[in-house]
Design a protein around this motif. Structure first.
Motif, PDB file in Angstrom:
ATOM      1  N   LEU A 177     -28.597   6.447   0.112  1.00 55.59           N
ATOM      2  CA  LEU A 177     -28.120   5.493  -0.899  1.00 55.59           C
ATOM      3  C   LEU A 177     -27.932   6.169  -2.255  1.00 55.59           C
ATOM      4  N   LEU A 178     -28.718   7.190  -2.529  1.00 56.67           N
ATOM      5  CA  LEU A 178     -28.613   7.887  -3.815  1.00 56.67           C
ATOM      6  C   LEU A 178     -27.303   8.654  -3.937  1.00 56.67           C
ATOM      7  N   GLU A 179     -26.677   8.924  -2.798  1.00 53.04           N
ATOM      8  CA  GLU A 179     -25.361   9.573  -2.800  1.00 53.04           C
ATOM      9  C   GLU A 179     -24.243   8.553  -2.630  1.00 53.04           C
ATOM     10  N   GLY A 180     -24.591   7.263  -2.651  1.00 54.52           N
ATOM     11  CA  GLY A 180     -23.578   6.223  -2.475  1.00 54.52           C
ATOM     12  C   GLY A 180     -23.089   6.108  -1.053  1.00 54.52           C
ATOM     13  N   ILE A 181     -23.929   6.501  -0.093  1.00 52.81           N
ATOM     14  CA  ILE A 181     -23.552   6.448   1.323  1.00 52.81           C
ATOM     15  C   ILE A 181     -24.251   5.257   1.969  1.00 52.81           C
ATOM     16  N   GLY A 182     -23.472   4.311   2.496  1.00 51.67           N
ATOM     17  CA  GLY A 182     -24.041   3.143   3.147  1.00 51.67           C
ATOM     18  C   GLY A 182     -23.112   1.952   3.019  1.00 51.67           C
ATOM     19  N   ASP A 183     -23.473   0.885   3.694  1.00 50.36           N
ATOM     20  CA  ASP A 183     -22.673  -0.334   3.675  1.00 50.36           C
ATOM     21  C   ASP A 183     -22.770  -0.995   2.303  1.00 50.36           C
ATOM     22  N   SER A 184     -21.652  -1.345   1.713  1.00 53.55           N
ATOM     23  CA  SER A 184     -21.555  -2.064   0.430  1.00 53.55           C
ATOM     24  C   SER A 184     -22.007  -1.245  -0.767  1.00 53.55           C
TER      25      SER A 184
END
Length: 342
Positions: free
Chosen positions: A323-330
């Motif tokens: 999530l810290l790399e902006g990887i994931g749903d939404s």
């Protein structure tokens, strides 16, 4: 849904039950006032605190929304005055031999100590003590202190920028947080307060800034921000100028991260997102298209991963490092428009 209102704040998903208490230190407006969220021992039939602590806060919210206090305050009181937070009021503190990490939480303009109960209680459920400040510098919608000699409260209203004064210079003087423990977090105006706290207090290891309103941050301070910041933005609030300031900080520190939650609006990171009913959502523009429970999951998990990294915690929060790399749903890296506009 009709016009009926209800508050469905989620219980924390972590392993700890959450307790809650208000703390007031000192009998002047220079003293501290905060709501403490902390891991507690389970207690059957525990009282749950009111989400809006006193009727006066309904009047403060009406004033901040530029609505008539005469009709809006009673309406808010009827609609949301009985809503409660799913935590144990003054629950017994759960002992911890190693000590819990501490997060200082700074609210946005026109808010107060209980309006971020969802994210504060979620973090507490994972083993943090969270101190949600209520500022007495006229940035809260309303607050109070208890003079020792008076025997009653003295109330402090929200203050708008006086006519003829520039907003930058007025807001830049507010919200001086002089606390020295571990990590600092905040929303909107409180988000930039968290960034400034890294400059003023060497004891803070990092900051988590929720949809930070970067306007009051002076350009001269950028080289002085010494620690990493996690910027968690909503899709609909930020401007190219604000994101440019965030990018300036990330260019100086590779551990500073910027992510955006898609389908979210500025109030998505407050408890207002969990209110059902058209009336309150119309007044406070609280709803994005993303389910608020999913938005809270993304916000809290990204924050936990970041805090583990920079507070050197021995937990498994690194499972959410993507999530810290902006990887994931939404969720995406940086801001919705920053690649094309900056």
């Amino acid at each position: 849904m009709g016009g009926t209102q209800s508050l469905a704040l989620p219980q924390g998903k972590g392993p700890h039950p959450v307790g809650c208490a208000d703390v007031m230190v000192g009998h002047t407006r220079q003293g501290l006032f905060l709501r403490l969220f902390y891991p507690c021992l389970p207690r059957a039939g525990a009282e749950r605190p009111l989400w809006i602590p006193r009727y006066e806060y309904c009047g403060g919210l009406a004033d901040f929304a530029l609505l008539s206090r005469r009709w809006c305050a009673p309406l808010l009181s009827v609609a949301i005055g009985s809503c409660r937070v799913p935590v144990s009021w003054k629950g017994p503190f759960k002992p911890c031999s190693s000590g819990y990490p501490l997060i200082i939480f700074s609210h946005g303009l026109g808010a107060f100590r209980s309006l971020y109960s969802s994210v504060c209680s979620e973090l507490a459920s994972w083993g943090f003590v969270v101190a949600a400040l209520e500022h007495r510098d006229h940035s809260a919608s309303v607050t109070y202190f208890c003079p020792a000699e008076a025997g009653r409260e003295e109330w402090i209203p929200y203050q708008r920028v006086p006519q003829g004064q520039k907003e930058f210079y007025f807001r830049n003087k507010q919200d001086s947080v002089d606390l020295t423990k571990v990590a600092v977090m905040g929303h909107s105006f409180g988000g930039v307060t968290a960034v400034l706290a890294l400059v003023k207090e060497p004891g803070f290891s990092c900051a988590v800034a929720l949809d930070a309103w970067m306007f009051p941050l002076e350009n001269s301070l950028y080289p002085e921000v010494p620690k990493p910041v996690l910027f968690i933005n909503t899709e609909k609030f930020q401007t190219p100028e604000s994101v440019a300031k965030m990018k300036r900080l990330s260019s100086r520190n590779s551990q500073t991260k910027i992510i955006t939650i898609l389908g979210s609006v500025h109030q998505s990171q407050t408890d207002f997102a969990f209110l059902t009913g058209k009336l309150i959502n119309r007044i406070f523009s609280a709803r994005g298209t993303l389910d608020p429970y999913k938005g809270l999951d993304i916000t809290s998990r990204a924050a936990l991963a970041f805090l583990q990294r920079h507070l050197h915690l021995e937990e498994d929060f690194d499972q959410w490092d993507n999530l810290l790399e902006g990887i994931g749903d939404s969720v995406i890296p940086e801001a919705p428009f920053c690649r094309s506009n900056l």
